[in-house]
Design an enzyme around this catalytic site. Sequence first.
Site, PDB file in Angstrom:
ATOM      1  N   CYS A 137       1.327  -1.187   0.180  1.00  0.00           N
ATOM      2  CA  CYS A 137      -0.073  -0.047   0.043  1.00  0.00           C
ATOM      3  C   CYS A 137       0.855   1.369  -0.036  1.00  0.00           C
ATOM      4  CB  CYS A 137      -0.577  -0.257   1.231  1.00  0.00           C
ATOM      5  SG  CYS A 137      -2.051   2.071   1.394  1.00  0.00           S
ATOM      6  N   CYS A 140      -0.548   3.977   1.604  1.00  0.00           N
ATOM      7  CA  CYS A 140      -0.180   3.671   3.917  1.00  0.00           C
ATOM      8  C   CYS A 140       1.286   4.207   4.046  1.00  0.00           C
ATOM      9  CB  CYS A 140      -0.564   2.944   4.075  1.00  0.00           C
ATOM     10  SG  CYS A 140      -2.156   1.624   3.007  1.00  0.00           S
ATOM     11  N   ASP A 141       2.565   3.207   3.002  1.00  0.00           N
ATOM     12  CA  ASP A 141       3.607   3.536   3.792  1.00  0.00           C
ATOM     13  C   ASP A 141       4.755   4.513   3.114  1.00  0.00           C
ATOM     14  OD1 ASP A 141       3.093   1.871   5.772  1.00  0.00           O
ATOM     15  OD2 ASP A 141       3.197  -0.152   4.098  1.00  0.00           O
TER      16      ASP A 141
END
Length: 307
Positions: A137, A140-141
């Site tokens: 992701c 996300c990261d």
Amino acid sequence: MIKNNKIYDMIIVGGGPGGYTAALYAARAGLSTLVVEKLSAGGQMALTHQIDNYPGFPGGVDGFTLGQDMKAGAERFGAETVSAQVTALQLDTPIKEVTTQTQTLLARTVVIATGANPRPLGIPQEAQLVGKGVSYCGHCDGMFFRGRTVAVVGGGNSAVAEVLFLSRIAKKVYLIHRRDTLRATQVYRRQLERLENVEILWERAVTRLHSNERLTGVTLKYLPTGQEEELSLDGLFVSIGRDPANALVQGALTLDNAGYILADETTKTNLPGVYAVGDIRSKELRQIVTAVADGAVAAYQAEHYLP
Ligand code: NAP
């Protein structure tokens, strides 16, 4: 196998944002409600370090905390939670059965909230390097790779969306795709062409991950010739699709071609009293906000279905 005689109004299978929102709404409506969750509350969301696209949190929120808070919010109104792996479901009877490794639970309605999991590449060391350079992701990261060199694997809309996002953060972004054309739509492809720090590596497969505690690079195979080459990387984002967690409902519920439970905005499945919410439902946009919306709708539908 213990057969618990209590008949719940609603059992929710899966403790992600869709599942716990269904629990909150059902419990607030006075339904006896049980969530069966496998690990910690929050599902996939709990693995996300920083969530910036869930409204109401101007500084963002970490997924684990949000999951715990969603659970606490549902429990405040009497929803119960049991931590267990569901092994079987009986859904086509008025009183439905949810079987775990230790007991069979009964309910008049069941909400399926089992979600979808990112598809892994399936190569050695991949699982061990998650959180150490390998991610599923970018949204996300990605922030952990500011000014670094990363690669995205895949050729669909998700992979290109990841590249577009990461190109604003990373110094250099490679897109590694196994064919010589992208599956992504033209709108996405055009945006990609304008980016100077993006390079597409066509017809290549990632065959090995290199690491020194963290990911340091990958071996790529150029598929037309079989020739191998090495690429130094700080991060590898795998974006080759997602697999719906549908094992429990195959044969019982109607699925779409990709394996998601066929249900429209009402969340109703082909069986009365059975609802599908969140990422497991056939839909265009799989996000926390759409999962929580499904959860609220499912509880509303169940409330009207119950005698
Ligand atoms: P997808 O469209 O199925 O694309 C998956 C990509 O990964 C394909 O390019 C595929 O290669 C590649 N792939 C699959 N298995 C692989 C493997 N083992 N090794 C290497 N590559 C592999 O999946 P997605 O991009 O996750 O999108 C899922 C759905 O969401 C799609 O319907 C998509 O359109 C939609 N979506 C829409 C948007 C948007 O419109 N804004 C954004 C994101 C997602 P091949 O091309 O060779 O098959």
